[in-house]
Design a protein around this motif. Sequence first.
Motif, PDB file in Angstrom:
ATOM      1  N   ALA A  24       0.862  -1.229  -0.104  1.00  0.00           N
ATOM      2  CA  ALA A  24       0.022   0.007  -0.050  1.00  0.00           C
ATOM      3  C   ALA A  24       0.918   1.150  -0.051  1.00  0.00           C
ATOM      4  O   ALA A  24       0.629   2.202  -0.776  1.00  0.00           O
ATOM      5  CB  ALA A  24      -0.947   0.045   1.116  1.00  0.00           C
TER       6      ALA A  24
ATOM      7  N   LYS B 116       0.340   3.487  -3.486  1.00  0.00           N
ATOM      8  CA  LYS B 116      -0.742   4.017  -3.137  1.00  0.00           C
ATOM      9  C   LYS B 116      -1.374   5.407  -3.906  1.00  0.00           C
ATOM     10  O   LYS B 116      -2.202   5.910  -4.206  1.00  0.00           O
ATOM     11  CB  LYS B 116      -0.627   4.788  -1.683  1.00  0.00           C
ATOM     12  CG  LYS B 116       0.525   5.727  -1.531  1.00  0.00           C
ATOM     13  CD  LYS B 116       0.675   6.415  -0.026  1.00  0.00           C
ATOM     14  CE  LYS B 116       2.142   7.223   0.001  1.00  0.00           C
ATOM     15  NZ  LYS B 116       2.432   7.675   1.241  1.00  0.00           N
TER      16      LYS B 116
ATOM     17  N   ILE C 292      -3.582  -1.184   5.521  1.00  0.00           N
ATOM     18  CA  ILE C 292      -3.676  -0.458   4.234  1.00  0.00           C
ATOM     19  C   ILE C 292      -4.163   0.766   4.404  1.00  0.00           C
ATOM     20  O   ILE C 292      -3.352   2.000   3.973  1.00  0.00           O
ATOM     21  CB  ILE C 292      -4.344  -1.540   3.354  1.00  0.00           C
ATOM     22  CG1 ILE C 292      -3.568  -2.876   3.046  1.00  0.00           C
ATOM     23  CG2 ILE C 292      -4.689  -0.677   2.011  1.00  0.00           C
ATOM     24  CD1 ILE C 292      -4.694  -3.809   2.179  1.00  0.00           C
TER      25      ILE C 292
END
Length: 540
Positions: free
Chosen positions: A186, A190, A232
């Motif tokens: 993540a 992202k 996450i």
Amino acid sequence: MNEKMSRSRVSGFLRAEGRTVVNGKGEEVLLSGWGLGNWLLPEGYMWTTDGNSRFDRPSRIEAVLRELTGTTFAEQFWTAFRNSYITREDIRLMAGQGYNSVRIPFNWRILMEDEPGIVWKEDGFRLIDRCLDWCEEFKIYAFLDLHGAPGGQTGANIDDSVDDVPRLFTDEDSWNKGLALWRQLAERYKDRWIVGGYDLLNEPIKTPSAGQDFDYLVPQLVRFYEEAVAAIRAVDDKHMLSIEGHHWATDTSIFHKKYDDNMIIHFHRYACYPDLSSFTEFLEVSARLNAPLWLGESGENLNEWYTAIYPLAAELNIGYNLWPWKKMDNTNSPYSVNLPEGWNLLMDYTRGGVHPGYEQAGAILEQYLENIRVENCRYNTEVTDAVFRTPGCTVRATDFDQLPGKGLSFSGLRHQGNPFKYRSGTGMHIIEGIPRGDLTKRFFFDILWDRFLLELEAGEFAAYTINNTREDSSISFTYSCNGPAVVALFQDDREIASLTLQSGEHKQTTPAVGLAAAGSSKLKVAVHSGTVRLDEIIFK
């Protein structure tokens, strides 16, 4: 073709909005694509060793290749394999065939050292980064799929578990590594919108069998999802999360709640009846949680099965991802890897045969490295024709359109008798009293489905959707009938032919009838007189 599948809609972060998936512009997106099986998590059956436990998962395949070639060659082989199995050309071809998404399954050992503590492997991340660059270039959403979690989440060969126990849920080190991996993924991705979502665990906790029952770990699965989502979301609030149930992603009981507002319910379907009965349970969950559905893994079947289940999924607004993009010596994936000369010597060794010698084993594997490049594979064009139901596919007569429903796309069951019959030798047998969708799935798949026929009497009809017809496209069908019959064919309510069929117990094929060019059409077969047993609808 469904506009929601267009790659023009590959734009911006995907998100769940009610029971649909939308892109960064708020447009609905319906996923269609393939999984890159065998690339970052090899499976023995894709090397033609199905059922061979000595060569069924990455760690065991790696061990055998070291035995066959020595450590130095083996290390060089795996570097070359990962650079050749999936290349820019694979993604370009996938996009060119009309797909808008890809699932990237990976083994945790590609990204982490199998050692105490947390040590990242940058070479593994570079493989994913490069694939994401290709996906962005060709406008294909990519889903990151933790197919083999630390310790194993399934308890089978597909997760590279050591002893067929899902130790992700029992061993603290595996648990911590699994959570750290998702936080790291993540953090790294992202801001990459081409990543369609994070598939947190593939097929967790297998169905009980042969004395192994890990259902007591289902509460731990729920806990892992909760903690992984939190890890996450601590760094990434943009990406959609894909959540799978246990028992090979077929059990719905973990979906007693939403794990995140931006999640998709992910399920798998293999060897099932390709009609509404295979979706009903998940449609109910989708409605209850107000969340979209994704048939995130499916395939490994006859092409005619594809023509039934995937168009139906699309009509139900369910995206799909098939498995796998390529494997050795096959006809039901888009690409078939050709067997190198002498390949049987390696496979015989995995089953206890003699060692072919380091030099010969190395030469065979060098040829394999050439053969796995997509430009050297055989392209099975009929697979994509079947998935999208375009000319070049064959539809089983029993797989008529189920939507919008009786009286519109099919005439329905008769008051007496049953229109589904199966062939045994040269005779025909009625399946009495068994309505469609109620057959035991395994009995249906192993014995009945590929021998079903549809019997229509005067006044009855069935419709079949076909996509992307051209001026040179055509329709014909195979049939048998006990007496003369007259059948009319319609394309979108316009009669295009009236056919007089001759009697005969053996299967016959009608002459091809031309079709008009159209993005999507309903082809209706209507019986005006007599009784006809339809076998297959053939589109060319």
